[in-house]
Design a protein around this motif. Structure first.
Motif, PDB file in Angstrom:
ATOM      1  N   ARG A   1       0.850  -1.202   0.000  1.00  0.00           N
ATOM      2  CA  ARG A   1       0.000   0.000   0.000  1.00  0.00           C
ATOM      3  C   ARG A   1       0.881   1.246   0.000  1.00  0.00           C
ATOM      4  O   ARG A   1       1.750   1.393   0.849  1.00  0.00           O
ATOM      5  CB  ARG A   1      -0.898   0.006   1.236  1.00  0.00           C
ATOM      6  N   PRO A   2       0.692   2.161  -0.956  1.00  0.00           N
ATOM      7  CA  PRO A   2       1.473   3.398  -0.951  1.00  0.00           C
ATOM      8  C   PRO A   2       1.076   4.280   0.216  1.00  0.00           C
ATOM      9  O   PRO A   2       0.039   4.069   0.842  1.00  0.00           O
ATOM     10  CB  PRO A   2       1.116   4.052  -2.290  1.00  0.00           C
ATOM     11  N   GLY A   3       1.916   5.265   0.514  1.00  0.00           N
ATOM     12  CA  GLY A   3       1.619   6.172   1.619  1.00  0.00           C
ATOM     13  C   GLY A   3       0.282   6.848   1.433  1.00  0.00           C
ATOM     14  O   GLY A   3      -0.095   7.218   0.321  1.00  0.00           O
ATOM     15  N   PRO A   4      -0.484   7.040   2.505  1.00  0.00           N
ATOM     16  CA  PRO A   4      -1.835   7.634   2.384  1.00  0.00           C
ATOM     17  C   PRO A   4      -1.818   9.024   1.795  1.00  0.00           C
ATOM     18  O   PRO A   4      -2.693   9.396   1.030  1.00  0.00           O
ATOM     19  CB  PRO A   4      -2.347   7.623   3.833  1.00  0.00           C
ATOM     20  N   LEU A   5      -0.810   9.827   2.151  1.00  0.00           N
ATOM     21  CA  LEU A   5      -0.734  11.190   1.626  1.00  0.00           C
ATOM     22  C   LEU A   5      -0.519  11.171   0.120  1.00  0.00           C
ATOM     23  O   LEU A   5      -1.179  11.896  -0.635  1.00  0.00           O
ATOM     24  CB  LEU A   5       0.404  11.940   2.315  1.00  0.00           C
TER      25      LEU A   5
ATOM     26  N   ARG B   1       8.285   4.949  -3.829  1.00  0.00           N
ATOM     27  CA  ARG B   1       8.694   6.306  -4.195  1.00  0.00           C
ATOM     28  C   ARG B   1       8.271   7.353  -3.177  1.00  0.00           C
ATOM     29  O   ARG B   1       8.960   8.349  -2.997  1.00  0.00           O
ATOM     30  CB  ARG B   1       8.116   6.688  -5.562  1.00  0.00           C
ATOM     31  N   ASN B   2       7.155   7.171  -2.495  1.00  0.00           N
ATOM     32  CA  ASN B   2       6.746   8.178  -1.524  1.00  0.00           C
ATOM     33  C   ASN B   2       7.718   8.238  -0.350  1.00  0.00           C
ATOM     34  O   ASN B   2       7.786   9.228   0.366  1.00  0.00           O
ATOM     35  CB  ASN B   2       5.320   7.932  -1.026  1.00  0.00           C
TER      36      ASN B   2
ATOM     37  N   PHE C   1      11.079   6.956  -1.045  1.00  0.00           N
ATOM     38  CA  PHE C   1      12.343   7.087  -1.788  1.00  0.00           C
ATOM     39  C   PHE C   1      12.732   8.546  -1.924  1.00  0.00           C
ATOM     40  O   PHE C   1      13.910   8.894  -1.856  1.00  0.00           O
ATOM     41  CB  PHE C   1      12.159   6.451  -3.168  1.00  0.00           C
ATOM     42  N   GLN C   2      11.772   9.434  -2.096  1.00  0.00           N
ATOM     43  CA  GLN C   2      12.047  10.853  -2.266  1.00  0.00           C
ATOM     44  C   GLN C   2      12.797  11.429  -1.071  1.00  0.00           C
ATOM     45  O   GLN C   2      13.496  12.420  -1.188  1.00  0.00           O
ATOM     46  CB  GLN C   2      10.737  11.632  -2.452  1.00  0.00           C
ATOM     47  N   HIS C   3      12.652  10.808   0.096  1.00  0.00           N
ATOM     48  CA  HIS C   3      13.270  11.354   1.299  1.00  0.00           C
ATOM     49  C   HIS C   3      14.486  10.560   1.735  1.00  0.00           C
ATOM     50  O   HIS C   3      15.068  10.854   2.771  1.00  0.00           O
ATOM     51  CB  HIS C   3      12.242  11.373   2.447  1.00  0.00           C
ATOM     52  N   SER C   4      14.888   9.550   0.987  1.00  0.00           N
ATOM     53  CA  SER C   4      16.024   8.730   1.384  1.00  0.00           C
ATOM     54  C   SER C   4      17.300   9.241   0.747  1.00  0.00           C
ATOM     55  O   SER C   4      17.302  10.149  -0.070  1.00  0.00           O
ATOM     56  CB  SER C   4      15.785   7.266   0.993  1.00  0.00           C
ATOM     57  N   ALA C   5      18.409   8.624   1.122  1.00  0.00           N
ATOM     58  CA  ALA C   5      19.725   9.133   0.707  1.00  0.00           C
ATOM     59  C   ALA C   5      20.041   8.874  -0.754  1.00  0.00           C
ATOM     60  O   ALA C   5      21.023   9.378  -1.266  1.00  0.00           O
ATOM     61  CB  ALA C   5      20.806   8.489   1.579  1.00  0.00           C
ATOM     62  N   ASP C   6      19.212   8.074  -1.441  1.00  0.00           N
ATOM     63  CA  ASP C   6      19.557   7.714  -2.814  1.00  0.00           C
ATOM     64  C   ASP C   6      18.816   8.565  -3.844  1.00  0.00           C
ATOM     65  O   ASP C   6      18.681   8.179  -4.990  1.00  0.00           O
ATOM     66  CB  ASP C   6      19.270   6.230  -3.069  1.00  0.00           C
TER      67      ASP C   6
ATOM     68  N   LEU D   1      12.413  14.118 -10.201  1.00  0.00           N
ATOM     69  CA  LEU D   1      11.009  14.500 -10.094  1.00  0.00           C
ATOM     70  C   LEU D   1      10.085  13.526 -10.817  1.00  0.00           C
ATOM     71  O   LEU D   1       8.963  13.286 -10.379  1.00  0.00           O
ATOM     72  CB  LEU D   1      10.809  15.919 -10.639  1.00  0.00           C
ATOM     73  N   VAL D   2      10.535  12.969 -11.957  1.00  0.00           N
ATOM     74  CA  VAL D   2       9.669  12.087 -12.735  1.00  0.00           C
ATOM     75  C   VAL D   2       9.844  10.616 -12.356  1.00  0.00           C
ATOM     76  O   VAL D   2       9.154   9.752 -12.885  1.00  0.00           O
ATOM     77  CB  VAL D   2       9.910  12.259 -14.250  1.00  0.00           C
ATOM     78  N   GLU D   3      10.756  10.327 -11.434  1.00  0.00           N
ATOM     79  CA  GLU D   3      10.987   8.942 -11.016  1.00  0.00           C
ATOM     80  C   GLU D   3       9.732   8.370 -10.387  1.00  0.00           C
ATOM     81  O   GLU D   3       9.042   9.027  -9.608  1.00  0.00           O
ATOM     82  CB  GLU D   3      12.131   8.899 -10.011  1.00  0.00           C
ATOM     83  N   ARG D   4       9.413   7.125 -10.736  1.00  0.00           N
ATOM     84  CA  ARG D   4       8.231   6.459 -10.194  1.00  0.00           C
ATOM     85  C   ARG D   4       8.632   5.097  -9.652  1.00  0.00           C
ATOM     86  O   ARG D   4       9.784   4.681  -9.766  1.00  0.00           O
ATOM     87  CB  ARG D   4       7.170   6.290 -11.294  1.00  0.00           C
ATOM     88  N   ASP D   5       7.677   4.403  -9.054  1.00  0.00           N
ATOM     89  CA  ASP D   5       7.954   3.046  -8.614  1.00  0.00           C
ATOM     90  C   ASP D   5       8.272   2.177  -9.823  1.00  0.00           C
ATOM     91  O   ASP D   5       7.912   2.502 -10.954  1.00  0.00           O
ATOM     92  CB  ASP D   5       6.746   2.481  -7.864  1.00  0.00           C
ATOM     93  N   ILE D   6       8.943   1.074  -9.575  1.00  0.00           N
ATOM     94  CA  ILE D   6       9.259   0.142 -10.648  1.00  0.00           C
ATOM     95  C   ILE D   6       7.941  -0.312 -11.281  1.00  0.00           C
ATOM     96  O   ILE D   6       7.050  -0.809 -10.599  1.00  0.00           O
ATOM     97  CB  ILE D   6      10.035  -1.065 -10.112  1.00  0.00           C
TER      98      ILE D   6
END
Length: 278
Positions: free
Chosen positions: A10-14, A182-183, A185-190, A205-210
Motif C-alpha cells: 500500500r502506498p503512503g496515504p498522503l 517512491r513516496n 524514496f524521495q526522502h532517502s539518501a539515494d 522529479l519524474v521517477e516512479r515506482d518500478i
C-alpha cells in the motif's frame, strides 16, 4: 510465505490521496467501472490498440496496483515504443489496458545496457574503474564521443567518476534499506541530491515506482520506469521489491472475467486482490 507470491504493498496515504484528488472527483470514481467495462468491450471486438488512462485506473484501483514480488521473476521488459505497419511510432505508456500482440516487443533484461551496467557495479562497487562499462565510457571520451546518461553528457573523467559513484551509492542504499516505495524514496539518501551535477533534478522529479505489466498469459514483465533499481535488486539478490502494475493485457483480463464470472472492472479488482498473476 512463498517468496514467488506477490504481496500487496500500500502506498503512503498522503501520496495516494494527493494523486486521487488531483485526477478525479468522487463522481468520476463511481462511474469508472462502467467506462472501463465499455472500453474492454470495444477492445475485445477490435483486438488491437489500447484504452483507459493509467491515471484513472490508478485512481480507481488504488493500492491494489501496488505489490511486492521476487525480482528474479522479472526476466523481460516490454518495449515502451513500437512502430506500426504504417511506420508510425507509438508509446504504450499512455493506456492501462492493451490488446496488441507483445511477442515481438518483449526483450530479455540482460539485453539492456543499463541493466548489465548496474549488475556489474553491484560486483565492482568502489572498484568501478576496473569494470568494462567504465573503461568503455573513458574510451568514448578519448574519442570525443562522450556518452549521455541521465540527461547529462559524461564529457570529463570527473563526470564519469561521479556517474558511477551515484550508482554505487544507490546500490549500497538499496542493500541497506531495500527498494523503498517512491513516496519514501524521495526522502532517502539515494535521491541523487549529493550528485546533482551528474543527475538532473527532472530525473528525480519524474521517477516512479518500478513499473510492471501483466502479459496475456499472466506473466509479469518490467514496463516503463525503474530499470536501474530493478537491476540493482537483481544484482544484489534481493527477494522482495515493491512494484506498480501499470498495464494489463486484455487476454489475461478476459481469463479473469471467465474465472470469476464478473464484468471487467470487478474481475480485475478481484484478480488483483487475490494476486492471480505471475
Amino acid at each position: 510465505m512463498d517468496v514467488n507470491v506477490p504481496r500487496r504493498l500500500r502506498p503512503g496515504p498522503l501520496s495516494h490521496a494527493a494523486g486521487y484528488l488531483s485526477l478525479h472527483s468522487i463522481a468520476a470514481w463511481f462511474v469508472f467501472p462502467q467506462r472501463f467495462d465499455r472500453a474492454t468491450a470495444i477492445l475485445a471486438k477490435e483486438r488491437n490498440g489500447g484504452a483507459v488512462s493509467p491515471g484513472q485506473a490508478k485512481s480507481h484501483f488504488g493500492h491494489r496496483l501496488f505489490v511486492e514480488i521476487d525480482p528474479a521473476t522479472l526476466t523481460h521488459r516490454l518495449d515502451e515504443k513500437h512502430v506500426d505497419e504504417d511506420g508510425h511510432w507509438h508509446w504504450i505508456g499512455d493506456h492501462f489496458l492493451d490488446a496488441d500482440d507483445w511477442s515481438g516487443r518483449l526483450s530479455p533484461l540482460t539485453r539492456s545496457p543499463a541493466h548489465r551496467e548496474i549488475v556489474e557495479i553491484c560486483r565492482t562497487r568502489h572498484g568501478f574503474r576496473e569494470g568494462r562499462h567504465y573503461r568503455a565510457y573513458v574510451r568514448s571520451l578519448e574519442q570525443r564521443r562522450p556518452v549521455r546518461r541521465n540527461g547529462k553528457h559524461l564529457d570529463s573523467i570527473e563526470k564519469i567518476d561521479a556517474y558511477f559513484r551515484y550508482y554505487v551509492d544507490l546500490i549500497e542504499n538499496i542493500e541497506r534499506a531495500g527498494v523503498v516505495p517512491r513516496n519514501r524514496f524521495q526522502h532517502s539518501a539515494d535521491t541523487g541530491r549529493r550528485h546533482r551535477g551528474i543527475r538532473s533534478l527532472w530525473h528525480d522529479l519524474v521517477e516512479r515506482d518500478i513499473g510492471i505489466a501483466i502479459g496475456a498469459d499472466g506473466r509479469l514483465v518490467r514496463h516503463t520506469s525503474g530499470k536501474h533499481r530493478l537491476a540493482a535488486a537483481i544484482g544484489l539478490g534481493l527477494k522482495r521489491i515493491p512494484v506498480e502494475i501499470r498495464l494489463v493485457h486484455l487476454n489475461w483480463l478476459e481469463q479473469q472475467m471467465a474465472v470469476f464470472e464478473l464484468p471487467p472492472a470487478s474481475a480485475l479488482q478481484k484478480a488483483l486482490e487475490e494476486h492471480c498473476f505471475g
